[in-house]
Design a protein around this motif. Sequence first.
Motif, PDB file in Angstrom:
ATOM      1  N   GLN A  18     -14.113  -6.580  29.093  1.00  0.00           N
ATOM      2  CA  GLN A  18     -13.041  -7.209  29.859  1.00  0.00           C
ATOM      3  C   GLN A  18     -12.116  -6.168  30.487  1.00  0.00           C
ATOM      4  O   GLN A  18     -10.935  -6.085  30.216  1.00  0.00           O
ATOM      5  CB  GLN A  18     -12.252  -8.202  28.997  1.00  0.00           C
ATOM      6  N   ILE A  19     -12.738  -5.364  31.393  1.00  0.00           N
ATOM      7  CA  ILE A  19     -11.965  -4.352  32.111  1.00  0.00           C
ATOM      8  C   ILE A  19     -10.927  -5.041  32.989  1.00  0.00           C
ATOM      9  O   ILE A  19     -11.222  -6.045  33.650  1.00  0.00           O
ATOM     10  CB  ILE A  19     -12.914  -3.490  32.971  1.00  0.00           C
ATOM     11  N   PRO A  20      -9.705  -4.530  33.047  1.00  0.00           N
ATOM     12  CA  PRO A  20      -8.677  -5.159  33.880  1.00  0.00           C
ATOM     13  C   PRO A  20      -9.064  -5.185  35.356  1.00  0.00           C
ATOM     14  O   PRO A  20      -9.685  -4.248  35.869  1.00  0.00           O
ATOM     15  CB  PRO A  20      -7.445  -4.271  33.653  1.00  0.00           C
ATOM     16  N   VAL A  21      -8.690  -6.271  35.987  1.00  0.00           N
ATOM     17  CA  VAL A  21      -8.883  -6.413  37.430  1.00  0.00           C
ATOM     18  C   VAL A  21      -7.519  -6.729  38.022  1.00  0.00           C
ATOM     19  O   VAL A  21      -6.952  -7.788  37.782  1.00  0.00           O
ATOM     20  CB  VAL A  21      -9.886  -7.533  37.766  1.00  0.00           C
ATOM     21  N   PHE A  22      -6.999  -5.765  38.804  1.00  0.00           N
ATOM     22  CA  PHE A  22      -5.665  -5.883  39.394  1.00  0.00           C
ATOM     23  C   PHE A  22      -5.817  -6.055  40.895  1.00  0.00           C
ATOM     24  O   PHE A  22      -6.413  -5.223  41.563  1.00  0.00           O
ATOM     25  CB  PHE A  22      -4.839  -4.630  39.077  1.00  0.00           C
ATOM     26  N   LYS A  23      -5.277  -7.157  41.412  1.00  0.00           N
ATOM     27  CA  LYS A  23      -5.373  -7.442  42.832  1.00  0.00           C
ATOM     28  C   LYS A  23      -3.997  -7.741  43.382  1.00  0.00           C
ATOM     29  O   LYS A  23      -3.274  -8.589  42.866  1.00  0.00           O
ATOM     30  CB  LYS A  23      -6.301  -8.637  43.087  1.00  0.00           C
ATOM     31  N   GLN A  24      -3.646  -7.004  44.431  1.00  0.00           N
ATOM     32  CA  GLN A  24      -2.387  -7.244  45.138  1.00  0.00           C
ATOM     33  C   GLN A  24      -2.685  -7.308  46.626  1.00  0.00           C
ATOM     34  O   GLN A  24      -3.054  -6.318  47.237  1.00  0.00           O
ATOM     35  CB  GLN A  24      -1.369  -6.150  44.852  1.00  0.00           C
ATOM     36  N   GLY A  25      -2.562  -8.494  47.190  1.00  0.00           N
ATOM     37  CA  GLY A  25      -2.945  -8.672  48.577  1.00  0.00           C
ATOM     38  C   GLY A  25      -4.451  -8.520  48.730  1.00  0.00           C
ATOM     39  O   GLY A  25      -5.232  -9.192  48.072  1.00  0.00           O
ATOM     40  N   THR A  26      -4.865  -7.567  49.558  1.00  0.00           N
ATOM     41  CA  THR A  26      -6.291  -7.310  49.762  1.00  0.00           C
ATOM     42  C   THR A  26      -6.792  -6.125  48.950  1.00  0.00           C
ATOM     43  O   THR A  26      -7.985  -5.842  48.959  1.00  0.00           O
ATOM     44  CB  THR A  26      -6.563  -7.038  51.256  1.00  0.00           C
ATOM     45  N   GLU A  63       2.841   4.525  44.118  1.00  0.00           N
ATOM     46  CA  GLU A  63       4.222   4.781  44.498  1.00  0.00           C
ATOM     47  C   GLU A  63       4.871   3.536  45.074  1.00  0.00           C
ATOM     48  O   GLU A  63       6.000   3.195  44.762  1.00  0.00           O
ATOM     49  CB  GLU A  63       4.258   5.923  45.510  1.00  0.00           C
ATOM     50  N   ASN A  64       4.129   2.845  45.949  1.00  0.00           N
ATOM     51  CA  ASN A  64       4.579   1.583  46.529  1.00  0.00           C
ATOM     52  C   ASN A  64       3.348   0.847  47.033  1.00  0.00           C
ATOM     53  O   ASN A  64       2.223   1.219  46.705  1.00  0.00           O
ATOM     54  CB  ASN A  64       5.615   1.811  47.643  1.00  0.00           C
ATOM     55  N   ASP A  65       3.579  -0.175  47.829  1.00  0.00           N
ATOM     56  CA  ASP A  65       2.445  -0.975  48.294  1.00  0.00           C
ATOM     57  C   ASP A  65       1.514  -0.209  49.217  1.00  0.00           C
ATOM     58  O   ASP A  65       0.373  -0.625  49.433  1.00  0.00           O
ATOM     59  CB  ASP A  65       2.958  -2.228  49.024  1.00  0.00           C
TER      60      ASP A  65
END
Length: 906
Positions: free
Chosen positions: A152-160, A199-201
């Motif tokens: 269960q490796i983490p899956v991080f999604k922000q926007g695309t 650092e940021n998006d």
Amino acid sequence: MAYQKPSHNFTKIALKHLRTKLFHIVLSAFFLTIGLPKVQAQELQNKTLQVSPEKPADSLIINKESFFTLQDTLVQDTLKTAKKPTLLEDKIKYKAEKYTKIDQKKKLITLYDQAELYYQDIELKAGIIIMDYEKSEVYAGRIKDSSGVYTQIPVFKQGTNLIEPDSIRFNFKTKKALIWNTRTEQGEFRVKAEITKKENDSVYFLKGARFTTSKDVDNPEYYFYTDKIKLVPQKKVITGFTNMVIANVPTPIAIPFAFFPMTEESSSGIIIPTFQDTRKQGYSLQNGGYYLALSDYYDLAILGDYYTNGSYGLRFQSSYALKYRFSGGFNLRFENIIQSERGFPDYSRAKNYNIQWMHTQDAKSNPTSRFSASVNLGSSTFFQQSLNQNNIGSNLINNLSSSVSYSKTFNTVPQVNMSLSATHNQNTGTEEINMTLPTLQASVDRIFPFASKDGPKKGIIKNINFQYNLRGEYRINTTDSLFFKPEMFDTAKAGMQHTIPLSTNFKVFKHFSVTANANYNEVWSLKTIDKEFDSEINKVVTTEVSGFDSYRTYNFGSNIGTTIYGTFNFGDTKKIQAIRHVMRPSVSHNYAPSFEQYYDTYAIDASGDMAQYTRFDGGIFGQPSSSYANSLGFSLSNTFEAKVTEKDSTKLEPRKVMLLNQLNFSTSYNMAVDSLQWAPVRLSGGTLLFKDKMNVNFAATLDPYAINAAGRRIDRFNIDNGGSLFRMTSANMTANYSFSSAGKKESKKKNVQGALNGGREDDLFGTNTDLSDRRASQFDDDEEEEEEITTFYNSKTPWDFTLAYSLTYSNSTRESTITGNSIMFSGNIDVTPRWKVGISSGYDFVQKGVTFTQFRFERDLLSWRMDFNWSPYGDTAQWGFFIGIKSSVLSDLKYDKRSLPDRKLR
């Protein structure tokens, strides 16, 4: 000011206020006891209690939909307390498979096993997620399964942006993050870094990073390693010192820094040329240039070649597309080819060009009008002499053709169709070019003058119908040397043709279909000829006469035919239960009168002997006939089909097998002549064998008349001249057989460019090689449907085989010779899951030699591809080796070495 005893009403209000505060304290303790987070408890405490005069002050109204709604009628205090800023800016949604734990002291929410958390545009999935809602931070990581393996490796999604790390620490407010062993995709690149700082998006810093185009970023077959990377998602990647690693072994290939544009849109850039060494032109740089991403709808690539002996080539390639409207491509190629050195006897120079244009309109864009183009024109010797072509089909090409057309349908009653087209046909052997610039065609749909609009059309009268057709042409006949020069228009012809066909059909004796027709033809011409004998030069002089002229002709025809069915039954217990024979005989009659009024006479010599000619001789739409025609035509078509008992006893119905899908006979009898009235019998047929995998076609011409010693037909039947009933003057047979193993997928890709260049869509003449882009497979592999391969060997060993055989016989003057007899074949086999081998070859039994032969070898190296092709015989003898990365972003990382055949310039 003297102290005054509070009044009874004031005391009553104060007691009410005290009871309310005590109720708040008790309710808050209750919320914390049941585990509600302090944030939500605080929100519920801020609810006002409203005191009603009619109800006691401590009354409580419970609303199930809002969980708890507290009401009190206490008058609002004039001093309002300022609202505390909320810890989070949006709602948080979360869930987990095993448990969810809330720690009010430490301000933590723990999600375990199949944990999911959603906040604003952030999606987080992992084995374990711990959220500190006071610090606005979240931590996600893996968990061990029963065998102790991390899952269960983490899956991080922000926007695309999608990241798959081992663990991550993220702050909701600052948007900063620390990520360990991150895995992410940026375009065609797959990146893995030991530590990533978000650092940021829009900016990421990576340490100890590797990036590759391999599908398996954890165990890639190659990668580039760098200690520092600055990543701007969907825009660019900037690296420090970068070293290439192949099979976990560092290579000497390294660069001090690198910049990779990562935009999803097309971008302009330099195309790196390929270095080559040729025997005739010396050293060269090929297929180098610049790519221009002009817009989202079209682009342009400018490519060039340069050879040290002075030869060079230029190419302009463009493609365009507009969704739901049209798509196409344009290709302009020019080559200046020099052989040997100036002053040597074998020195030669040739300037060749080729223009290709393909345009396709989407059928949905306009239902009443359509524009299309397929252009392939240029020097007749371009494909034979080009230094940038590697396709035997291109070398053997003997015809170039083009067509550009626009058609429009007018939805009137009757319907009117109109088209405007330009065509081009070029024979590369004779270098003769025929063009129409343009051709105008218009037609009016069938009109039934004696039938109602919606009523039935039965019988002779109601079935009478006619059309109107118009065709206008401007035709040019020239040669390759005069193409695009003013002289090409000197022999141009122009004219217009009007035709009105009138026809009807009906039944006689229930089973016979009769068709009768009459045709009116009118031709307008802008040029005619005049012939006369010139006594001064003692020969006939033909003079062109400019000006409008016309002639009119007509003819009549009829046809009667029927269909006869016959079945031969052998019994249901037989292997062949029945044979079905379908015959379609027909008899036709054609009549046309003589149009001698359009003929004149002229003296052919000084003695005064006269000959007949028409001023419309050589016209664009032919000429009127001076003799009448009256002939009968006979034809018979046959099909044979069998019913065969199935081997599988569970199947009740017999299987249908096509024995002959066509067997046709045709001839005619000319009643307008006194001799040689019968035309040769034309026989043709075809069938499919081996479960429709083999296609066999045959044809023959049978002449009933004999020939004399000079080889000319005489008015005597061949059987009366001591021969057979018919004399076979010519015959031919072709057979094509394609089959493959059960595990071999049928290729869906067609070699369209190779066919346009004069080759074939299959590999019977070898595969077409695009020397400007060698990343494509020689075996038409579909990368999207490639299956995962886990073993070195392949137990199924997929293969395919194509066979073509051609036989031609000629006996028009009793020569009785085989003029053509050749067999060609091609085959491909997957020796292992990643090793492919192919061959194309054949043998000419008349010339007694091997036809074009090509050997193909290819190794799939996952992210890389390696191939070798070799043509060992003839003027096209050559070889080529290539190894490079499949991905377009690193297409310049390659080794491409090949030899070019010794071209013979004309």
